[in-house]
Design an enzyme around this catalytic site. Structure first.
Site, mmCIF file in Angstrom:
data_model
loop_
_atom_site.group_PDB
_atom_site.id
_atom_site.type_symbol
_atom_site.label_atom_id
_atom_site.label_comp_id
_atom_site.label_asym_id
_atom_site.label_seq_id
_atom_site.Cartn_x
_atom_site.Cartn_y
_atom_site.Cartn_z
ATOM 1 N N GLN A 133 0.858 -1.186 0.000
ATOM 2 C CA GLN A 133 0.000 0.000 0.000
ATOM 3 C C GLN A 133 0.887 1.227 0.000
ATOM 4 O O GLN A 133 1.785 1.344 0.828
ATOM 5 C CB GLN A 133 -0.848 -0.061 1.273
ATOM 6 N N SER A 136 1.126 6.838 2.621
ATOM 7 C CA SER A 136 1.772 7.905 3.403
ATOM 8 C C SER A 136 2.857 8.630 2.608
ATOM 9 O O SER A 136 3.510 8.042 1.747
ATOM 10 C CB SER A 136 2.423 7.308 4.641
ATOM 11 N N GLU A 251 -8.366 -1.411 7.033
ATOM 12 C CA GLU A 251 -7.074 -1.409 7.719
ATOM 13 C C GLU A 251 -7.271 -1.447 9.224
ATOM 14 O O GLU A 251 -6.603 -2.180 9.941
ATOM 15 C CB GLU A 251 -6.290 -0.151 7.347
ATOM 16 N N GLU A 380 -4.194 9.447 18.357
ATOM 17 C CA GLU A 380 -5.049 10.635 18.289
ATOM 18 C C GLU A 380 -6.025 10.564 17.124
ATOM 19 O O GLU A 380 -7.191 10.942 17.245
ATOM 20 C CB GLU A 380 -4.180 11.901 18.153
#
Lengths: 414, 379
Positions: A133, A136, A251, A380
């Site tokens: 994948q 990012s 995911e 977060e």
């Protein structure tokens, strides 16, 4: 409500068990569960994993929930759980298909054309080619849609330029799924397009990253004038974010509790074998309280996923509740490893597997789990998902939402 | 494998929520709390009895509704949501359950119909002062059908008419059934941390009582009863925790500061997300425990410990966060936060603290690993 197998599940379990007994070696139930973080680098391990996948596929045990027409078995999610429980009792190579089978396969099935599905899914299931994948980017991080890798249309092809990072397994993968920016004048989420990219194509360069645990499972991937045919586009031009969301939803379920659930047995053993104040640590009240908390959280995560599976098997679709698995499980894994090292006292500083308690599995885990807390969304980000999508609290204020992407500052100040 | 309640069970829960929404607003809890000498709300108790909930798990032959424990825990969850000021945990989860499990046919005939109808209120008397009670070293004695000793505090002790008392028998711990109107019983009111439930001190001087379940094996019987009650009371705690989160969420959405709803601040969003995760982890342990309870599975021994500790922690955390997120008004008598805060602590103290259940969990896990036994539902 019944946690035991239905007669069908019991029959399926027996069948799976019988096949596994013929094809794999049972794992010693008292042995320390192996730590697989960072074990995916050697060519030898990759080959073993591929061989095992082919053996399973040929016997009808691969990708159980996928449709038969694409190489799956058309079974329910609960059967897949039963299979996973049984396979876990045997010594098998590490699973290098988590991303492909857990996330990319479902994305292909949801958004691919019939031609794409025929071309890729069966092959993906048999596992002789491996997928990664490519999401990012160095300047985007948690702000995934802030990506800059560009794709520009040129005749029947798209030309890709840019850099991806944290691409798990990219160094041994054959295909990748990538999100690119095709319109920098559009708002952030609107100008993205999703592609399937050949990792062996000219202009693709993979550089493994050496991590804090010494492993190199993650990579940087550079794209220099890489040509991707339009036939490899997944979804419409500009619709890449929607396709990416499918990958991300899967995911969170796939990464789940990977941190430490199931490890409490080893931890209890460690507490029995190490001493504190001249007595076995397990007799120390503070130790017992912590051990109990880990057990409760581990079982809670396991049963939470079973609750989800029960609902899914009745036709529900995966929801944002899946975020709990990672939000709770990943930090717990790090805490468990930290606690195990506390129990080891001075030996907690020894990383030599030949000397350190329980083959230094906790030392490895302590170094590996910070990565798990970041991969697939930081703590977060996951808490935001629970807060905004489960509890329906107001979303974060987005100052970049309606501006053309090219005007938005990104990355770090250098 | 199926971890969901059936449609019929969900219907029972739905009916319970409807009834309690109509008849047990938080003002009902507050009224008992603020009324001197009130022990519970008799009207609500009568209503709940008429709905058949007090005997949900009691067979019809003994005057119950003949449902089961899965239905019972869902009712408990709704009672917890409503902060219903009734001695449900004491009478149903503890006393009724004890007679159901260990009573002779005559004891069942005599008491179960009255308990199911709400005519008798039962309780369970184990504690003898500070610290978690140790069944092996109780000071209260039972000999020749007579109880002598002091029990403190006794849950809903002023409301109850019947108590299952744990005492030291001639050959070890025993359970004894005690009519609280019997001669030799002195009952004193003890100020309750949650005055929507009463507490009492019981002084027993040669009070006539009868054995519940024989003269041997009392310690095991107490452990079994506590495991079973822990699941039912855990659902009451789960209901309270969930409601506290819901009310707090609503408040945070409607309360503005710095020009925004406070629910839009990430610091508060993350606290609520953490609380939600904690409650769901407890809930999942609860579903497993409820299955073990209703199916008579051996897993109950571990599942009850896990769930009870998780449910106590979840409700107390929820009540603490509730006050904090409400800010200053959360600390006022006028707002309802303290009702949750009090109930959470009252229930957490009722049958062993969370830390004592965690300790017991490890004792049982170690024993099982020692026997080479694994987890019936391994990952």
């Amino acid at each position: 409500m019944d946690f035991d197998d239905t007669p069908q599940e019991a029959a399926f379990r027996a069948k799976a068990r019988a096949w596994l007994e013929q094809h794999a070696k049972p794992r010693d139930p008292n042995a320390i569960a192996p730590n697989l973080l960072g074990e995916r680098e050697s060519a030898d391990v990759i080959q073993k994993a591929k061989d095992w996948q082919a053996t399973k596929f040929d016997a009808g045990w691969a990708c159980l929930t996928w449709p038969k027409e694409y190489g799956g078995q058309g079974l329910g999610r609960l059967e897949a759980v039963v299979w996973g429980q049984e396979e876990g009792k045997f010594e098998t190579p590490p699973n290098i298909y988590g991303i492909g089978h857990g996330m990319l396969g479902p994305t292909l099935m949801a958004h691919g054309s019939e031609e794409q599905k025929q071309k890729y899914i069966r092959e993906m299931a048999r596992g002789q080619v491996v997928w990664c994948q490519l999401f990012s980017e160095p300047d985007a991080g948690s702000d995934l849609a802030g990506l800059r890798t560009s794709a520009v249309k040129d005749g029947g092809d798209w030309v890709l330029n840019g850099q991806k990072i944290w691409s798990t397994g990219a160094h041994f993968c054959d295909w990748g799924m990538i999100v690119t920016r095709t319109d920098p004048n559009a708002a952030k989420h609107a100008g993205l397009t999703y592609f399937i990219v050949d990792m062996h194509a000219k202009g693709v360069e993979v550089r493994p990253i050496k991590q804090i645990n010494g492993g190199s499972g993650f990579n940087e991937v550079f794209f220099t004038d890489v040509r991707v045919p339009d036939a490899n586009r997944l979804g419409a031009v500009g619709d890449g974010w929607r396709v990416a969301i499918t990958t991300l939803m899967n995911e969170r379920v796939a990464i789940g509790a990977g941190g430490g659930a199931g490890r409490y047995r080893d931890l209890i053993k460690l507490a029995q074998e190490t001493r504190r104040n001249g007595r076995p640590a397990i007799e120390d009240s503070a130790v017992r309280q912590k051990l109990a908390d880990f057990y409760i959280q581990s079982k809670g995560l396991q049963f939470t996923s079973y609750r989800t599976l029960s609902a899914l098997s009745r036709g529900a679709t995966p929801g944002p509740e899946g975020a709990i698995g990672k939000a709770v499980g990943a930090p717990m894994g790090q805490e468990m490893a930290h606690f195990a090292l506390e129990l080891q006292g001075a030996m907690g500083a020894v990383a030599d597997a030949a000397i350190a308690p329980q083959d230094a599995v906790w030392q490895e885990m302590y170094l590996g789990t910070p990565g798990l807390r970041i991969a697939g969304g930081t703590d977060e980000i996951l808490k935001n998902i629970i807060a905004e999508r489960v509890l329906r609290l107001p979303p974060e204020i987005r100052v970049d939402k309606d501006r053309p992407f090219r005007e938005i500052p990104t990355g770090s100040v250098k | 494998m199926n971890l969901e309640f059936s449609e019929d069970q969900k219907f029972v829960q739905h009916t319970a929520r409807e009834f309690l929404t109509k008849n047990a607003g938080l003002d009902v809890c507050r009224k008992v709390l603020e009324t001197k000498d009130a022990t519970h709300d008799p009207g609500l108790w009568k209503g709940v009895a008429e709905m058949g909930w007090l005997g949900a798990a009691v067979p019809e032959a003994h005057g119950g509704a003949g449902l089961g424990h899965l239905e019972l825990v869902l009712i408990a969850e709704e009672i917890g949501r409503a902060l219903a000021p009734i001695p449900f945990a004491s009478s149903v989860a503890l006393c009724t359950e004890a007679i159901l499990q260990f009573g002779s046919e005559a004891q069942k005939q005599k008491w179960l119909p009255r308990l199911a109808a709400g005519e008798a209120i039962g309780t369970f008397a184990l504690a003898e002062g500070p610290g978690d009670a140790d069944v092996a070293s109780l000071a209260t004695r039972f000999a020749s059908g007579r109880l002598t000793g002091t029990k403190l505090p006794v849950l809903d002790g002023e409301a109850a008419g019947l108590a299952v008392v744990v005492a030291q028998g001639e050959r070890g711990p025993v359970l004894a059934l005690l009519d609280l109107s019997a001669k030799g019983v002195t009952r004193t009111r003890v100020e309750s941390f949650d005055p929507s439930h009463s507490l009492a001190r019981l002084e027993l001087r040669d009070a006539g009582a009868e054995l519940l379940g024989g003269a041997d094996g009392g310690a095991e019987r107490v452990a079994t009863l506590l495991d079973r009650a822990a699941v039912v009371i855990g659902f009451e705690q789960l209901g309270g925790a969930t409601r506290a989160l819901e009310i707090t969420r609503e408040f945070a959405l409607g309360r503005y500061a710095f020009g925004r709803p406070i629910a839009s601040f990430q610091a508060l969003k993350h606290r609520l997300a953490d609380l939600y995760a904690k409650i769901e982890i407890a809930r999942s342990n609860g579903y497993y425990a409820a299955w073990a309870l209703s199916s008579g599975n051996d897993e109950l021994a571990l599942a009850a410990c896990s769930f009870r500790a998780a449910a106590s922690d979840a409700f107390e955390s929820a009540a603490q966060e509730m006050i904090q997120i409400h800010g200053g008004v959360g600390f006022t008598w006028e707002y309802d936060c303290h009702l949750f805060y009090r109930r959470a602590r009252w229930l957490a103290a009722s049958i062993g603290t969370a830390s004592s259940w965690r300790d017991l969990l490890i004792t049982r896990l170690v024993a099982r690993q020692g026997q080479g036994g694994g987890d019936a539902h391994a990952e």
